[in-house]
Scaffold this active site. Sequence first.
Site, mmCIF file in Angstrom:
data_model
loop_
_atom_site.group_PDB
_atom_site.id
_atom_site.type_symbol
_atom_site.label_atom_id
_atom_site.label_comp_id
_atom_site.label_asym_id
_atom_site.label_seq_id
_atom_site.Cartn_x
_atom_site.Cartn_y
_atom_site.Cartn_z
ATOM 1 C CB ALA A 35 -8.087 25.997 17.002
ATOM 2 C CD GLU A 36 -2.362 25.430 14.024
ATOM 3 O OE1 GLU A 36 -2.034 26.353 14.801
ATOM 4 O OE2 GLU A 36 -1.669 25.058 13.083
ATOM 5 C CG ASP A 38 -8.739 21.678 21.069
ATOM 6 O OD1 ASP A 38 -8.006 21.099 21.899
ATOM 7 O OD2 ASP A 38 -9.354 22.732 21.323
ATOM 8 C CD GLU A 116 38.699 18.932 45.743
ATOM 9 O OE1 GLU A 116 37.476 19.001 45.534
ATOM 10 O OE2 GLU A 116 39.224 18.052 46.434
ATOM 11 C CE LYS A 118 30.663 25.681 46.483
ATOM 12 N NZ LYS A 118 29.515 25.734 45.595
ATOM 13 C CG ASP A 120 27.054 27.441 40.159
ATOM 14 O OD1 ASP A 120 26.544 26.662 40.974
ATOM 15 O OD2 ASP A 120 26.587 28.559 39.897
ATOM 16 N NE ARG A 139 24.167 18.362 49.132
ATOM 17 C CZ ARG A 139 23.320 19.008 49.913
ATOM 18 N NH1 ARG A 139 22.165 19.405 49.408
ATOM 19 N NH2 ARG A 139 23.586 19.256 51.155
ATOM 20 C CD GLU A 175 28.570 20.671 41.560
ATOM 21 O OE1 GLU A 175 28.615 19.833 42.481
ATOM 22 O OE2 GLU A 175 27.911 21.713 41.628
ATOM 23 C CE1 TYR A 227 31.793 16.744 45.614
ATOM 24 C CE2 TYR A 227 31.698 17.925 43.523
ATOM 25 C CZ TYR A 227 31.074 17.439 44.654
ATOM 26 O OH TYR A 227 29.736 17.647 44.830
ATOM 27 C CE LYS A 292 36.452 18.804 48.823
ATOM 28 N NZ LYS A 292 36.186 17.846 47.752
ATOM 29 C CE LYS A 316 29.840 30.751 46.688
ATOM 30 N NZ LYS A 316 28.555 30.301 47.178
ATOM 31 C CB CYS A 410 -3.778 47.886 40.667
ATOM 32 S SG CYS A 410 -3.386 46.200 40.191
ATOM 33 C CB CYS A 413 -7.568 45.452 38.733
ATOM 34 S SG CYS A 413 -7.095 46.086 40.342
ATOM 35 C CB CYS A 428 -3.641 46.286 44.065
ATOM 36 S SG CYS A 428 -5.286 45.992 43.427
ATOM 37 C CB CYS A 433 -6.623 42.818 42.124
ATOM 38 S SG CYS A 433 -5.214 42.869 41.004
HETATM 39 S S1 IVH Z 1 32.844 18.790 48.480
HETATM 40 C C1 IVH Z 1 31.578 17.310 52.332
HETATM 41 N N1 IVH Z 1 34.120 19.656 46.352
HETATM 42 O O1 IVH Z 1 29.438 22.568 46.307
HETATM 43 C C2 IVH Z 1 31.964 17.863 51.051
HETATM 44 N N2 IVH Z 1 31.836 20.230 46.589
HETATM 45 O O2 IVH Z 1 28.294 23.569 48.980
HETATM 46 C C3 IVH Z 1 30.868 18.428 50.259
HETATM 47 N N3 IVH Z 1 30.919 21.539 44.747
HETATM 48 O O3 IVH Z 1 26.957 20.176 47.047
HETATM 49 C C4 IVH Z 1 31.146 18.747 48.887
HETATM 50 N N4 IVH Z 1 32.761 21.628 43.558
HETATM 51 O O4 IVH Z 1 27.607 20.588 44.630
HETATM 52 C C5 IVH Z 1 32.960 19.625 47.016
HETATM 53 N N5 IVH Z 1 35.357 20.330 44.523
HETATM 54 C C6 IVH Z 1 34.207 20.295 45.171
HETATM 55 C C7 IVH Z 1 33.045 20.930 44.676
HETATM 56 C C8 IVH Z 1 31.866 20.873 45.429
HETATM 57 C C9 IVH Z 1 31.491 21.984 43.620
HETATM 58 C C10 IVH Z 1 29.516 21.788 45.149
HETATM 59 C C11 IVH Z 1 28.728 20.539 45.456
HETATM 60 C C12 IVH Z 1 28.273 20.656 46.861
HETATM 61 C C13 IVH Z 1 28.376 22.115 47.087
HETATM 62 C C14 IVH Z 1 28.662 22.331 48.558
#
Ligand code: IVH
Length: 671
Positions: A35-36, A38, A116, A118, A120, A139, A175, A227, A292, A316, A410, A413, A428, A433
């Site tokens: 209402a406010e 509107d 390196e 990783k 997030d 990406r 990243e 990276y 790498k 990981k 459910c 309902c 359900c 529903c």
């Molecule tokens: S290399 C071909 N290096 O991980 C190489 N990726 O699963 C591809 N990420 O999309 C990426 N740290 O978002 C690389 N030191 C790092 C990273 C890195 C994080 C992420 C990145 C990539 C995903 C790959």
Amino acid sequence: MIDLFSQQRHAELCEEINRHNRLYYNQDQPEISDAEYDALFRELQEIEAAFPELVTPESPSQKVGALPTEKFAPSIHAIPMLSLKNAKNAEDFRDFDSSIRENFLARSTALEYVCEMKLDGVAVELTYVDGKLLKASTRGDGFVGEDITENVKTIAEIPHTLAPPFPELLDVRGEIFIELDDFQALNRAQESAGDKTFANPRNAAAGSLRQLDAKITAKRPLKIFCYGVGRMQGIETSSQIETLQLLDRLGLPVNLQETNCVLGADQVISVYRQLQERRNTLPFEIDGVVVKVNETALQQELGAVSRSPRWAIALKFPPRQAQTIVESIGLQVGRTGAITPVAHLKPVIVSGVTVSRASLHNWDEITRLDLHIGDHVIVERAGDVIPDVVKVLPELRTGKEQPIQQPKVCPECNTPVHWNPDEVVPRCSNPYCPAQTIERIKHFVSRDAMDIEGLGEKQLAQLIERGKVTDVADLYLLTRDDLFAMDRMGDTLAEKLLTAINASKTRPLSRLLFALGIRHVGKNTAKILARRFASLDQLAECSVDQLVAIHEIGDKVAKSIVDYFASPEKIMLLEKLHRAGVQPQTEAVIQQDGPLTGKVFVITGTLSNWSRKEAEELVEKAGGRASGSVSKKTDYVLAGENAGSKLEKAEKLGVEVIDETTFARMVGVSL
Ligand code: IVH
């Protein structure tokens, strides 16, 4: 003549309404009542009626709420941004190491690896031309991302110019992330401003980057570590570590301090273990180590498979766990009526993120865990998904824990539930529903289905409540007046919605098939079906036997499809959709009786006359099927230049290998 007061008030109202639109539409956090809202809107319209010169395209009266209409422009990556395969423990990594050495490099000595962190966050590409930041993109799917240049330019850490001497052209990959402390501060600020909080640092980074207003991005504590590179012209490097040092020298943020160049798998694993120990003391969240192959020449020799390089892997860490208490059990009703349990938890922090709900998936899971309300449990969070309850700690029970009751009715309902003996969830059984209806329609309009933009949960709830929509076909019967009756619906928005609904009438058949929500028919199956059948009617006439004759369709799916088209309610719904003008476009390419009916082809290597996709389409047009891997069931392998392991396998299995000339003849095209 416009008086100064009206002009000023008009500007204030525009700003105020835009802010409320954002809160309501984009953040799901309205600050004022409808209402406010509107009242503000009416005041704006009154001023504009008196002074039409104030009506600019920017006025909220002319705009579509704050729906994400102005999307980001697509941006093509000159060199695709690949992703990484995962290794989930040291053993997986050893397999990776020996496989690339033995199978691809014929090498018995240790390889040099760069380890390196990783992080997030969100992967981005920055393009510098003559040392100037020209473009930044996400990406996306690896080939095409979104142009987020304006937003990225607000990140203080990212230089607008590179330190000379620089490559004349450089695509930098990195990243973008938010540190844990900054994330918590940001969430506190969001909360006190009444804005939506973020579930985790990664979402906060992604959300901040995708702001349509770069001024908001500028206020967010975004950081970056670079990276890798895509195109690089004018300077050459011969290893990953040299590339990182170059990026650092150019003035780009690189996590060099935490990067280790090591020899052989043992040393990689030792870095991995040390980092895992230190994981909790780092200012940001990492989910593993990216390993790498250091030398560029070896990287080139290894190349890539499908969409990830063979020369790198993400090693990981195991998912994070935490201990908490189950306070209650919530019930969710899905679009098929399935009632699934959700654990409501005493809030607990898992890797910097407060967790208060966990999925339990189904009722068997509760039995398997022997879960009670009040139990101490271990929850586990993998990435940004909702955590799972992985374990109950019975030794911590006090005796006050309560068993979990299975629902008899459910929760939405009150209809008695139906429990099919071979299912793990009750359903359900009320087709009307409201919870199911809204979920079904949400699915129908969703991006991968009919893609009707502008019908969110709030809008649908209103339409359902007013009885305007009882099934998906009703969407096509909505009138302008029906839409006008909804909260916050102006001329432009109503018009846009009607156009969106109309446009969806002729979506491809695969989308409609997916949108209907036939059980076991996901996006992929819908595509397979749409390639075989020219229309819904054709599919509806099919028997289970005819369906399972299609390679990818199994018994369960076939039965579910036949059941769907046999149900009187569904038949009525399909008729109603048809009457409302829904006419999906046919995508059928596979001839039921072409020259190659029943023949399975695998296409490998580089072809000189077609792309792989084009060749696959030719196969399908002739009634055959293209498959990705060679097996005894393969009839022909079409081998182009540099065909590798698939060709070897074909030869081993005695599958006939053909060249492009033979292929052209078989599919009936001339070269
Ligand atoms: S290399 C071909 N290096 O991980 C190489 N990726 O699963 C591809 N990420 O999309 C990426 N740290 O978002 C690389 N030191 C790092 C990273 C890195 C994080 C992420 C990145 C990539 C995903 C790959």
